[in-house]
Design a protein around this motif. Structure first.
Motif, PDB file in Angstrom:
ATOM      1  N   ARG A 256       0.854  -1.192   0.000  1.00  0.00           N
ATOM      2  CA  ARG A 256       0.000   0.000   0.000  1.00  0.00           C
ATOM      3  C   ARG A 256       0.890   1.243   0.000  1.00  0.00           C
ATOM      4  O   ARG A 256       1.825   1.327   0.804  1.00  0.00           O
TER       5      ARG A 256
ATOM      6  N   GLU B  28       1.119   5.713  -0.378  1.00  0.00           N
ATOM      7  CA  GLU B  28       0.428   7.008  -0.388  1.00  0.00           C
ATOM      8  C   GLU B  28       1.176   7.917  -1.351  1.00  0.00           C
ATOM      9  O   GLU B  28       2.310   8.320  -1.081  1.00  0.00           O
TER      10      GLU B  28
ATOM     11  N   THR C 186      -4.263   7.043  -2.333  1.00  0.00           N
ATOM     12  CA  THR C 186      -3.896   5.730  -1.803  1.00  0.00           C
ATOM     13  C   THR C 186      -3.941   4.690  -2.920  1.00  0.00           C
ATOM     14  O   THR C 186      -4.950   4.568  -3.621  1.00  0.00           O
TER      15      THR C 186
END
Lengths: 367, 367
Positions: free
Chosen positions: B328, B330, B363
């Protein structure tokens, strides 16, 4: 270890008691948009004011290379370009579209999804080629049951990666007013409304009108994809298979009178005679009556109906209200159609917030 | 006893700790709308995808009877029809508009008003007649200070009944790129963007571009109406007079890569090389650099800039990201302009949530 699906996509959720709108819901509300209710004044909604709900992203399709295929249980599969569709008989229908989730954010407890209040509606002139002619040309198998329509939009939804796809019973797909449209209000379809071509199924909630159409597949069994079997269902519990969402239930909306407050949208009108106007529609049958209440549903009076301009287009109505006393009023309106469907004053709950058609409430201060 | 103003319109409010979005804010989010971020792909935003903020209602003006007056401290007051404007020199500018409240809903605590996240922006080709020529024809008094622009939209705001009106310093009003426009992207102005005529002040936040324009008044003192003296101010406390909101601070937005989840809008991309693209703009000076972070702002790398198409139109940028590891991420982007203005990673707070330009966060899950 989490899967990609768990990282990006949560199961369906019901908001807790007193839980306000989350950032997730706000993100959807900021990108999708409703009809500003003053735009009920237009017989035909200007394209930028028509409601809009996009499941994933608006795709970028090149109209020069775009093709739609007619596939599946047909004798002669087709692949058509935009010019092929334009060369076919050209038909225009005025149709009111409403999102199946309209009114969801008024339910209590609130199903967490696109949080519509009252505004997910619009009426446009849609121009294109009848689907029935294409299906006839392709030769539908006698064993056919459903037709599945695939868009070019792709994403995740409640953990399921998918391309947007909806099934329609064959008998509906063969109606002569079901169109593959390439124009909206006399202009090429805008990107957000499905360019270059979308499906129009007059009378059905918005989920049936597949945008960015790339394939029409004739199926010999019932379509059981996500958007039919899971998403657009009327159900009470998570494990309830529920009933499919199909045609639009009757609804009347009031064009808010007077002038608004920026934040609360409460309306202010001057004491005296106030002409209330609005629109009413149903996907089941022509609208037969509209009633207005100026006391929050305690009493109702009939409104005067304008002509029904097309079988599935909204109908105008008017009601002369004598606002004799200063004070705060809750206006309501409700429609009834020729098939006997009406509108409840209070909305019955369903788990996904679908097909809500309780009577709208407009708060007005008379001065 | 309550006054009408107290019934319909509350004072400005800051949300309590942990308070989610209220129905009041949702009502605004459902009627106003942002640019769906995938529409950053277009050099010029299709009209229906451009952000839209309407304070009161969209008025219904008849272009045949519409007039705009040039009034106040002028030698020869004017009253012009749409055809009069169309007969004047015709100028087109590509201009990026952003709402002064963009990003408000990301502040903590949150000022309660239109709850924008990142999306209140758009770029259009605006065509019309330069204001400077009209002012020259009218003959501006040497004592003139401000020019006030009045729209046809009327309503209440924080207890004050008003017609939308904004003042602009005379020196800005006399710029040769300030236009009274009647076309957007080569089409007549749509109702929601100010039909028949609106003001365009390139470089300024959206509140300056008065829609549904009906009067241009030359003033011999500073304009002190609600929208200048109260609403569009940068301030810290309710009793702080604050500073006026004027030009747009620099900002870069990322066109979200990959495919989205319907609800969370989290993106999924495949491992490998991912081309990130987006747009950047500033109302102060040309954009000079864009930097991208793929680790939530811990480190930054320069993006490649496309041409600056017009002084106040957004500029494209690209950055090749090698997404080597699943996980993940950002993503952030930040712009800097030639006047030395940049973007903070974390937003400083102000009481009305104005002129926020912290670096956007997207995201992404790499699989």
């Amino acid at each position: 270890m989490n899967t990609v699906e768990e990282w990006v996509s949560e199961p369906a959720r019901i908001a807790g008691p007193g839980e306000d709108i989350s950032v997730d819901e706000l993100r959807l509300a900021a990108r999708n948009h409703g009809l500003p209710l003053e735009a009920l004044r237009y017989d035909v909604t200007p394209a930028g004011l028509h409601y809009l709900l996009t499941h994933y992203d608006i795709p970028a399709l090149d109209p020069d290379t775009w093709r739609v295929t007619v596939s599946g249980a047909v004798e002669r599969p087709l692949s058509l370009r935009l010019d092929d569709l334009r060369a076919r008989p050209r038909v225009t229908h005025r149709v009111t579209l409403e999102c199946a989730g309209n009114g969801r954010a008024r339910l209590s407890p609130r199903p967490v999804s696109q949080p519509w209040l009252d505004e997910a509606v619009g009426t446009a002139e849609w121009t294109g080629a009848p689907l029935a002619g294409l299906l006839a040309e392709a030769g539908v198998a006698t064993s056919a049951v459903d037709v599945a329509f695939t868009g070019a939009d792709h994403g995740f939804e409640r953990g399921v990666e998918q391309t947007y796809r909806r099934g329609l019973p064959l008998i509906e797909a063969l109606r002569d007013d079901v169109l593959l449209v390439y124009e909206m209000n006399g202009q090429p379809l805008p990107p957000q409304h499905g360019a270059p071509v979308r499906l129009i199924v007059p009378g059905w909630y918005g989920m049936a009108h597949v945008k960015w159409l790339v394939d029409v597949a004739v199926l010999e069994s019932e379509f059981d994809g996500f958007q039919n079997a899971t998403a657009y269902r009327l159900k009470q519990a998570a494990d309830d298979p529920g009933e499919p969402v199909t045609r639009i239930l009757p609804k009347a909306l009031i064009q808010p009178p007077g002038v608004p407050d920026f934040q609360s949208r409460v309306r202010v009108v001057d004491r005296g005679v106030v002409e209330l106007t609005g629109r009413a529609w149903s996907g089941w049958a022509p609208v037969e009556s509209v009633e207005v209440s100026t006391d929050d549903g305690a009493s109702w009076r009939p409104a005067e109906l304008g002509p029904q301009p097309a079988p599935y287009a909204w109908r105008s109505w008017r009601y002369e209200w004598t606002a004799a006393q200063s004070g705060r009023y809750e206006l309501r309106a409700r429609a009834r159609d020729a098939a006997g469907h009406g509108q409840p004053v209070n909305q019955a709950w369903n788990r996904q917030g679908m097909a809500n058609n309780h009577a709208q409430r407009v708060t007005v201060v008379v001065r």
